[in-house]
Motif scaffolding. Structure first.
Motif, short mmCIF file in Angstrom:
data_model
loop_
_atom_site.label_atom_id
_atom_site.label_comp_id
_atom_site.label_asym_id
_atom_site.label_seq_id
_atom_site.Cartn_x
_atom_site.Cartn_y
_atom_site.Cartn_z
N ALA A 130 1.96 10.35 6.28
CA ALA A 130 1.11 9.58 7.19
C ALA A 130 1.08 8.11 6.79
O ALA A 130 1.13 7.22 7.66
CB ALA A 130 -0.30 10.16 7.19
N ILE A 131 1.01 7.82 5.49
CA ILE A 131 0.98 6.43 5.03
C ILE A 131 2.28 5.72 5.40
O ILE A 131 2.26 4.61 5.97
CB ILE A 131 0.76 6.37 3.51
CG1 ILE A 131 -0.62 6.90 3.15
CG2 ILE A 131 0.93 4.95 2.99
CD1 ILE A 131 -1.77 6.06 3.63
N GLU A 132 3.41 6.34 5.08
CA GLU A 132 4.70 5.70 5.37
C GLU A 132 4.94 5.57 6.86
O GLU A 132 5.40 4.53 7.35
CB GLU A 132 5.82 6.51 4.71
CG GLU A 132 7.22 6.19 5.19
CD GLU A 132 7.67 4.76 4.91
OE1 GLU A 132 8.79 4.41 5.33
OE2 GLU A 132 6.91 3.98 4.31
N PHE A 133 4.62 6.62 7.63
CA PHE A 133 4.83 6.57 9.07
C PHE A 133 3.92 5.54 9.72
O PHE A 133 4.32 4.83 10.64
CB PHE A 133 4.60 7.95 9.69
CG PHE A 133 4.92 8.00 11.16
CD1 PHE A 133 6.23 7.94 11.61
CD2 PHE A 133 3.89 8.12 12.09
CE1 PHE A 133 6.52 7.99 12.96
CE2 PHE A 133 4.18 8.17 13.45
CZ PHE A 133 5.50 8.11 13.89
N GLY A 134 2.68 5.44 9.22
CA GLY A 134 1.76 4.43 9.75
C GLY A 134 2.28 3.03 9.54
O GLY A 134 2.16 2.17 10.43
N ASN A 135 2.88 2.78 8.38
CA ASN A 135 3.45 1.45 8.14
C ASN A 135 4.63 1.19 9.07
O ASN A 135 4.84 0.06 9.53
CB ASN A 135 3.89 1.33 6.69
CG ASN A 135 4.16 -0.10 6.28
OD1 ASN A 135 3.27 -0.95 6.29
ND2 ASN A 135 5.41 -0.38 5.93
N ARG A 136 5.42 2.23 9.36
CA ARG A 136 6.53 2.06 10.30
C ARG A 136 6.00 1.71 11.70
O ARG A 136 6.59 0.89 12.40
CB ARG A 136 7.37 3.34 10.38
CG ARG A 136 8.18 3.62 9.12
CD ARG A 136 9.15 4.77 9.35
NE ARG A 136 9.91 5.09 8.13
CZ ARG A 136 10.92 5.94 8.09
NH1 ARG A 136 11.29 6.57 9.20
NH2 ARG A 136 11.56 6.18 6.96
N LEU A 137 4.89 2.33 12.08
CA LEU A 137 4.33 2.04 13.40
C LEU A 137 3.85 0.59 13.50
O LEU A 137 3.92 -0.02 14.58
CB LEU A 137 3.17 2.99 13.70
CG LEU A 137 3.53 4.45 14.00
CD1 LEU A 137 2.27 5.26 14.27
CD2 LEU A 137 4.50 4.56 15.17
N LEU A 138 3.37 0.03 12.38
CA LEU A 138 2.91 -1.36 12.40
C LEU A 138 4.05 -2.32 12.74
O LEU A 138 3.81 -3.42 13.22
CB LEU A 138 2.30 -1.73 11.05
CG LEU A 138 0.91 -1.17 10.75
CD1 LEU A 138 0.47 -1.58 9.36
CD2 LEU A 138 -0.09 -1.64 11.79
N THR A 139 5.28 -1.89 12.48
CA THR A 139 6.43 -2.71 12.83
C THR A 139 6.45 -3.03 14.32
O THR A 139 6.81 -4.14 14.73
CB THR A 139 7.74 -2.00 12.44
OG1 THR A 139 7.72 -1.74 11.03
CG2 THR A 139 8.96 -2.86 12.77
N GLY B 41 0.82 -1.20 0.00
CA GLY B 41 0.00 0.00 0.00
C GLY B 41 0.86 1.26 0.00
O GLY B 41 0.52 2.27 -0.64
N VAL B 42 1.96 1.23 0.74
CA VAL B 42 2.89 2.36 0.74
C VAL B 42 3.42 2.58 -0.67
O VAL B 42 3.52 3.72 -1.15
CB VAL B 42 4.06 2.09 1.72
CG1 VAL B 42 5.14 3.15 1.57
CG2 VAL B 42 3.55 2.05 3.16
N ARG B 43 3.74 1.49 -1.34
CA ARG B 43 4.33 1.59 -2.68
C ARG B 43 3.34 2.13 -3.70
O ARG B 43 3.65 3.06 -4.46
CB ARG B 43 4.85 0.21 -3.10
CG ARG B 43 5.48 0.17 -4.46
CD ARG B 43 6.26 -1.11 -4.66
NE ARG B 43 5.47 -2.30 -4.36
CZ ARG B 43 4.61 -2.85 -5.19
NH1 ARG B 43 4.40 -2.32 -6.38
NH2 ARG B 43 3.95 -3.95 -4.85
N VAL B 44 2.12 1.57 -3.75
CA VAL B 44 1.17 1.98 -4.79
C VAL B 44 0.61 3.37 -4.55
O VAL B 44 0.10 4.01 -5.47
CB VAL B 44 0.01 0.96 -4.91
CG1 VAL B 44 0.54 -0.41 -5.29
CG2 VAL B 44 -0.81 0.89 -3.63
#
Length: 349
Positions: A82-91, A47-50
């Protein structure tokens, strides 16, 4: 209010006991949770990529040069950050589940050699989760610092696939004892299952090559592989047909030898997931690869991988951990044979 407080307290106590005073059931639940969160972050990474948010946080470990959280940045929109940071938080969610798996595995009381210690192989599999998360985090920093180089992005995805495999192995082993494995199918069919697993792994590698060659790079500044997109897409499709053919052959062989019903059902589910994934792949190709279908295709690839692992693990069994599980296993897998024993229907082992 008192009733609500009691329910919250009971749930909190049950949650704590699930990893601090675990049972086989709760250990398997944590392992399954690890499979789910690893698959989830794989899909959100796509999702981050697309969404072209791959460099939404242009630095690492900070989001911006001056902040660990999204802050005003002229080169990147608030949405992408927000999209990229949200994915980092999922880590951190994946890490938390991994740590819970380690705690549950270490503290799981098992009647093995009278020492009551958690089984060592299960502990080793559990440790792969937090270690893998840390490795993924460091590699993610390399992905950002290389401006989404397609090689580093591809490895990032494949590391997630490896973590899913480790988590599923932990899930399967959590409910098993330490007796030698016993085949539930003919030896040649089990070999075919391993060949299929290798073919699916090759398919995933071919998939990331296609992804690294085509659109949806994650950012306009990202580089691409120098391959011809038509050529790699056709190679990927050829491998798809090989995987589908191997799965059909496996399904046919399982029915022909009257293998256990749960193995046949798992193979049928895998076949259905592959067909659905193939439809999504061809549709996205003819529609010029829309972002939504890319997400569905990544989800499908993780489901194909998990379904293949499930088939391979169901082809053998070990003595269950507890008498209650032993009773269930006896009812569903009473025709299990030792690896050294003859195969079903008199075939050679």
């Amino acid at each position: 209010m008192t009733s609500l407080s009691a329910q919250i307290r009971d749930r909190a106590t049950g949650f704590h006991r699930s990893y601090w005073l675990p049972s086989t059931v709760t250990m398997r639940r944590w392992a399954l949770a690890s499979v789910v969160v690893n698959a989830g972050i794989t899909v959100t990474g796509a999702g981050v990529r697309v969404s072209k948010s791959g460099l939404g946080c242009p630095t690492w470990p900070r989001c911006t040069p001056d902040s660990f959280v999204p802050a005003q940045h002229d080169a990147h929109s608030a949405f992408n950050m927000a999209i990229e940071f949200g994915n980092r938080l999922l880590t951190f969610l994946v890490l938390a589940v991994g740590v819970a798996c380690v705690l549950a595995a270490v503290r799981l009381v098992r009647d093995i050699d009278g020492d009551g210690r958690g089984r060592r192989d299960l502990v080793r599999l559990a440790w792969l989760q937090p270690i893998g998360v840390l490795a993924q985090a460091l590699w993610g920093g390399l992905v950002v610092r290389t401006m989404l180089n397609p090689f580093t992005v591809s490895v990032h995805f494949l590391l997630s696939i490896a973590m899913i495999a480790a988590a599923y192995a932990m899930f399967a082993r959590a409910g098993e004892g330490d007796e030698p494995p016993r085949r539930l199918v003919h030896r040649d069919i089990r070999t075919l299952g391993f060949v299929l697993l290798g073919a699916v792994g090759l398919l995933l590698v071919a998939g990331v090559v296609v992804t690294g060659t085509g659109p949806h790079s994650g950012d306009d500044a990202a580089s691409r592989f120098g391959f011809d997109i038509e050529t790699v897409a056709r190679l990927h499709a050829d491998i798809v047909w090989i995987v589908v053919g191997l799965t059909f052959a496996l399904l046919f062989a399982l029915h022909l030898t009257d293998s256990p019903a749960r193995v046949r059902r798992a193979a049928l589910v895998l076949f259905g997931v592959e067909l659905a994934q193939g439809v999504i792949g061809y549709v996205q190709y003819f529609l010029a690869i829309p972002a939504l279908l890319v997400l569905l295709h990544v989800l499908g690839s993780t489901l194909v991988w998990i379904s293949t692992l499930r088939v391979v693990f169901l082809m053998r069994t070990r003595d269950p951990v507890d008498p209650e599980a032993d009773g269930r296993a006896a009812a569903t897998a009473g025709d299990a044979q030792p690896l050294e024993a003859a195969a079903p229907h008199g075939g050679s082992a």
